[in-house]
Design a protein around this motif. Structure first.
Motif, PDB file in Angstrom:
ATOM      1  N   SER A 166      83.973  74.770 -24.367  1.00 19.93           N
ATOM      2  CA  SER A 166      83.164  75.170 -25.508  1.00 19.93           C
ATOM      3  C   SER A 166      82.541  73.977 -26.222  1.00 19.93           C
ATOM      4  CB  SER A 166      84.011  75.969 -26.505  1.00 19.93           C
ATOM      5  OG  SER A 166      85.026  75.156 -27.051  1.00 19.93           O
ATOM      6  N   GLY A 167      82.754  72.780 -25.717  1.00 16.76           N
ATOM      7  CA  GLY A 167      82.189  71.581 -26.327  1.00 16.76           C
ATOM      8  C   GLY A 167      80.740  71.402 -25.946  1.00 16.76           C
ATOM      9  N   PRO A 168      80.189  70.262 -26.286  1.00 20.71           N
ATOM     10  CA  PRO A 168      78.774  70.022 -25.995  1.00 20.71           C
ATOM     11  C   PRO A 168      78.485  69.967 -24.494  1.00 20.71           C
ATOM     12  CG  PRO A 168      79.801  68.054 -26.873  1.00 20.71           C
ATOM     13  CD  PRO A 168      80.814  69.144 -26.950  1.00 20.71           C
ATOM     14  N   ARG A 169      77.283  70.374 -24.147  1.00 21.27           N
ATOM     15  CA  ARG A 169      76.807  70.316 -22.759  1.00 21.27           C
ATOM     16  C   ARG A 169      75.512  69.513 -22.747  1.00 21.27           C
ATOM     17  NH1 ARG A 169      78.754  74.750 -19.397  1.00 21.27           N
ATOM     18  NH2 ARG A 169      80.214  75.948 -20.624  1.00 21.27           N
ATOM     19  N   VAL A 170      75.302  68.813 -21.652  1.00 22.63           N
ATOM     20  CA  VAL A 170      74.095  68.002 -21.525  1.00 22.63           C
ATOM     21  C   VAL A 170      73.228  68.574 -20.417  1.00 22.63           C
ATOM     22  CG1 VAL A 170      75.112  66.317 -19.922  1.00 22.63           C
ATOM     23  CG2 VAL A 170      73.228  65.632 -21.359  1.00 22.63           C
ATOM     24  N   SER A 171      71.926  68.543 -20.635  1.00 19.66           N
ATOM     25  CA  SER A 171      70.995  68.932 -19.581  1.00 19.66           C
ATOM     26  C   SER A 171      69.845  67.927 -19.566  1.00 19.66           C
ATOM     27  CB  SER A 171      70.477  70.352 -19.786  1.00 19.66           C
ATOM     28  OG  SER A 171      69.746  70.450 -20.969  1.00 19.66           O
ATOM     29  N   VAL A 172      69.261  67.776 -18.395  1.00 22.13           N
ATOM     30  CA  VAL A 172      68.158  66.830 -18.203  1.00 22.13           C
ATOM     31  C   VAL A 172      66.959  67.591 -17.654  1.00 22.13           C
ATOM     32  CG1 VAL A 172      67.380  64.799 -16.944  1.00 22.13           C
ATOM     33  CG2 VAL A 172      69.723  64.910 -17.775  1.00 22.13           C
ATOM     34  N   ASP A 173      65.823  67.423 -18.299  1.00 19.92           N
ATOM     35  CA  ASP A 173      64.582  68.020 -17.835  1.00 19.92           C
ATOM     36  C   ASP A 173      63.886  66.992 -16.943  1.00 19.92           C
ATOM     37  OD1 ASP A 173      62.036  69.025 -17.445  1.00 19.92           O
ATOM     38  OD2 ASP A 173      61.786  69.674 -19.518  1.00 19.92           O
ATOM     39  N   ASN A 174      64.041  67.150 -15.631  1.00 14.85           N
ATOM     40  CA  ASN A 174      63.470  66.181 -14.701  1.00 14.85           C
ATOM     41  C   ASN A 174      61.949  66.232 -14.656  1.00 14.85           C
ATOM     42  OD1 ASN A 174      65.493  64.480 -13.320  1.00 14.85           O
ATOM     43  ND2 ASN A 174      66.434  66.452 -12.921  1.00 14.85           N
ATOM     44  N   ASP A 175      61.348  67.293 -15.182  1.00 12.94           N
ATOM     45  CA  ASP A 175      59.888  67.332 -15.270  1.00 12.94           C
ATOM     46  C   ASP A 175      59.384  66.405 -16.375  1.00 12.94           C
ATOM     47  OD1 ASP A 175      59.642  69.173 -13.202  1.00 12.94           O
ATOM     48  OD2 ASP A 175      59.832  70.879 -14.565  1.00 12.94           O
ATOM     49  N   ARG A 176      60.189  66.217 -17.402  1.00 14.53           N
ATOM     50  CA  ARG A 176      59.806  65.316 -18.516  1.00 14.53           C
ATOM     51  C   ARG A 176      60.222  63.871 -18.240  1.00 14.53           C
ATOM     52  NH1 ARG A 176      59.290  68.104 -24.029  1.00 14.53           N
ATOM     53  NH2 ARG A 176      58.773  65.968 -24.501  1.00 14.53           N
ATOM     54  N   CYS A 177      61.294  63.682 -17.497  1.00 14.33           N
ATOM     55  CA  CYS A 177      61.853  62.349 -17.266  1.00 14.33           C
ATOM     56  C   CYS A 177      60.855  61.466 -16.514  1.00 14.33           C
ATOM     57  CB  CYS A 177      63.151  62.465 -16.467  1.00 14.33           C
ATOM     58  SG  CYS A 177      63.919  60.876 -16.116  1.00 14.33           S
ATOM     59  N   LYS A 198      78.496  64.182 -15.744  1.00 18.60           N
ATOM     60  CA  LYS A 198      79.357  65.146 -16.417  1.00 18.60           C
ATOM     61  C   LYS A 198      78.492  66.128 -17.180  1.00 18.60           C
ATOM     62  CE  LYS A 198      82.967  61.751 -17.237  1.00 18.60           C
ATOM     63  NZ  LYS A 198      83.794  61.118 -18.259  1.00 18.60           N
ATOM     64  N   ARG A 199      78.589  67.382 -16.838  1.00 14.15           N
ATOM     65  CA  ARG A 199      77.839  68.409 -17.550  1.00 14.15           C
ATOM     66  C   ARG A 199      78.566  68.787 -18.842  1.00 14.15           C
ATOM     67  NH1 ARG A 199      73.809  71.858 -15.358  1.00 14.15           N
ATOM     68  NH2 ARG A 199      74.336  70.947 -13.382  1.00 14.15           N
ATOM     69  N   LEU A 200      79.885  68.893 -18.771  1.00 14.32           N
ATOM     70  CA  LEU A 200      80.702  69.165 -19.954  1.00 14.32           C
ATOM     71  C   LEU A 200      81.221  67.840 -20.486  1.00 14.32           C
ATOM     72  CD1 LEU A 200      82.809  72.179 -18.664  1.00 14.32           C
ATOM     73  CD2 LEU A 200      80.876  72.231 -20.242  1.00 14.32           C
ATOM     74  N   LEU A 201      81.045  67.595 -21.766  1.00 19.30           N
ATOM     75  CA  LEU A 201      81.397  66.307 -22.349  1.00 19.30           C
ATOM     76  C   LEU A 201      82.716  66.377 -23.095  1.00 19.30           C
ATOM     77  CD1 LEU A 201      77.945  65.343 -23.860  1.00 19.30           C
ATOM     78  CD2 LEU A 201      78.869  64.724 -21.629  1.00 19.30           C
ATOM     79  N   GLY A 202      83.515  65.345 -22.911  1.00 18.60           N
ATOM     80  CA  GLY A 202      84.702  65.172 -23.720  1.00 18.60           C
ATOM     81  C   GLY A 202      84.335  64.412 -24.981  1.00 18.60           C
ATOM     82  N   ALA A 226      76.402  60.223 -25.100  1.00 19.55           N
ATOM     83  CA  ALA A 226      75.365  61.194 -24.759  1.00 19.55           C
ATOM     84  C   ALA A 226      74.362  61.349 -25.894  1.00 19.55           C
ATOM     85  CB  ALA A 226      76.002  62.540 -24.424  1.00 19.55           C
ATOM     86  N   ILE A 227      74.842  61.370 -27.124  1.00 22.81           N
ATOM     87  CA  ILE A 227      73.945  61.455 -28.281  1.00 22.81           C
ATOM     88  C   ILE A 227      73.038  60.232 -28.335  1.00 22.81           C
ATOM     89  CG2 ILE A 227      73.865  61.398 -30.806  1.00 22.81           C
ATOM     90  CD1 ILE A 227      76.435  63.126 -30.736  1.00 22.81           C
ATOM     91  N   ALA A 228      73.611  59.055 -28.095  1.00 26.45           N
ATOM     92  CA  ALA A 228      72.817  57.821 -28.119  1.00 26.45           C
ATOM     93  C   ALA A 228      71.776  57.835 -27.004  1.00 26.45           C
ATOM     94  CB  ALA A 228      73.730  56.607 -27.995  1.00 26.45           C
ATOM     95  N   ALA A 229      72.152  58.287 -25.810  1.00 29.32           N
ATOM     96  CA  ALA A 229      71.216  58.333 -24.690  1.00 29.32           C
ATOM     97  C   ALA A 229      70.075  59.304 -24.974  1.00 29.32           C
ATOM     98  CB  ALA A 229      71.942  58.724 -23.415  1.00 29.32           C
TER      99      ALA A 229
END
Length: 74
Positions: A6-17, A43-47, A54-57
């Motif tokens: 239930s924690g934060p999840r990260v996703s990357v939009d490779n069309d924007r990258c 890691k998709r699910l972040l500890g 992840a926030i900094a990135a």
């Protein structure tokens, strides 16, 4: 009580990258630029320890291709 996953999840939009690699420098444990020209996240699910990186990135990504969803306050 916090449920697993239930924690934060990260996703990357490779069309924007645009493959600047700043996210990989900011959070090398989370992101990697593949030889196929795509950004990968390890890691998709972040500890709790990964969330700050992840926030900094996401913050330094000039194309805003990294998105965090879910509870960010652990």
């Amino acid at each position: 009580m916090k449920l697993p996953g239930s924690g934060p999840r990260v996703s990357v939009d490779n069309d924007r990258c645009e493959l600047y690699g700043i996210c990989a420098m900011e959070a090398p444990d989370l992101f990697d630029l593949g030889q196929d020209g795509r950004l990968r996240f390890r890691k998709r699910l972040l500890g709790a320890a990964d969330t700050t990186q992840a926030i900094a990135a996401a913050r330094v990504c000039p194309m805003q291709a990294i998105v965090l969803r879910g509870e960010l306050d652990g």
